[in-house]
Design an enzyme around this catalytic site. Structure first.
Site, PDB file in Angstrom:
ATOM      1  N   SER A   4       0.797  -1.232   0.000  1.00  0.00           N
ATOM      2  CA  SER A   4       0.000   0.000   0.000  1.00  0.00           C
ATOM      3  C   SER A   4       0.829   1.281   0.000  1.00  0.00           C
ATOM      4  O   SER A   4       0.299   2.344  -0.313  1.00  0.00           O
ATOM      5  CB  SER A   4      -0.961   0.027   1.186  1.00  0.00           C
ATOM      6  OG  SER A   4      -0.267   0.232   2.392  1.00  0.00           O
ATOM      7  N   LYS A  43       0.632   4.422   6.970  1.00  0.00           N
ATOM      8  CA  LYS A  43       0.056   5.265   5.916  1.00  0.00           C
ATOM      9  C   LYS A  43       0.630   6.673   6.013  1.00  0.00           C
ATOM     10  O   LYS A  43       1.262   7.039   6.987  1.00  0.00           O
ATOM     11  CB  LYS A  43      -1.469   5.368   6.044  1.00  0.00           C
ATOM     12  CG  LYS A  43      -2.213   4.055   5.965  1.00  0.00           C
ATOM     13  CD  LYS A  43      -2.191   3.456   4.589  1.00  0.00           C
ATOM     14  CE  LYS A  43      -2.931   2.134   4.600  1.00  0.00           C
ATOM     15  NZ  LYS A  43      -2.480   1.195   3.643  1.00  0.00           N
TER      16      LYS A  43
END
Length: 150
Positions: A4, A43
């Site tokens: 990701s 993230k």
């Protein structure tokens, strides 16, 4: 582990993070580690407390300004907008952050689950030290890479 955050972070890279108790501030573009659904997730911060976030086909607006996301590859930018996401437009409260993966086509992030709470943050990435490959349950050194600071 995971894809990701490609191309900023590759699967198997290792690094150092500041633990939550020692983080002085969290800014936009910082890479953080937080707990979600009994997992630690990494993230990039897009929105900070009290920011207004709006995601469109044109890109991401933070407080009515289109942000430049040079950390996202051009082929990944078009995956940012989800037409039916309830989080395409949100105003954060004083304890919330909006986070996205850099690999927008393959990232479970605030576009799906909404803002994260400050108390779920466990760390802030500071340095990437080296790469490894993951073979089953074993981690093997792949190559040494220069330190990268965030």
């Amino acid at each position: 582990v995971g894809t990701s955050m490609i191309s900023t972070l590759e699967e198997g890279e290792m690094g150092f993070a500041t633990k939550a108790d020692f983080i002085i501030n969290i800014d936009r573009e910082d890479i953080i580690i937080f707990e979600k659904e009994d997992k630690e997730i990494i993230k990039r911060v897009i929105g900070k407390p009290l920011d207004h976030i709006k995601i469109t086909n044109e890109g991401i607006y933070v407080n009515e300004e289109l942000i430049d996301e040079d950390y996202v590859s051009s082929e990944n930018l078009h995956y940012t907008y989800f037409e039916n996401s309830e989080f395409n437009e949100v105003t954060l409260n004083e304890n919330q952050y909006f986070v996205l993966g850099d690999n927008r086509g393959n990232s479970y992030d605030s576009r799906y689950f909404g803002p994260i709470e400050k108390e779920s943050i466990t760390g802030k990435l500071k340095i990437i030290t080296h790469s490894s490959t993951i073979d089953g349950d074993n981690i093997k050194d792949k190559e040494l890479i220069p330190f990268r600071f965030f």
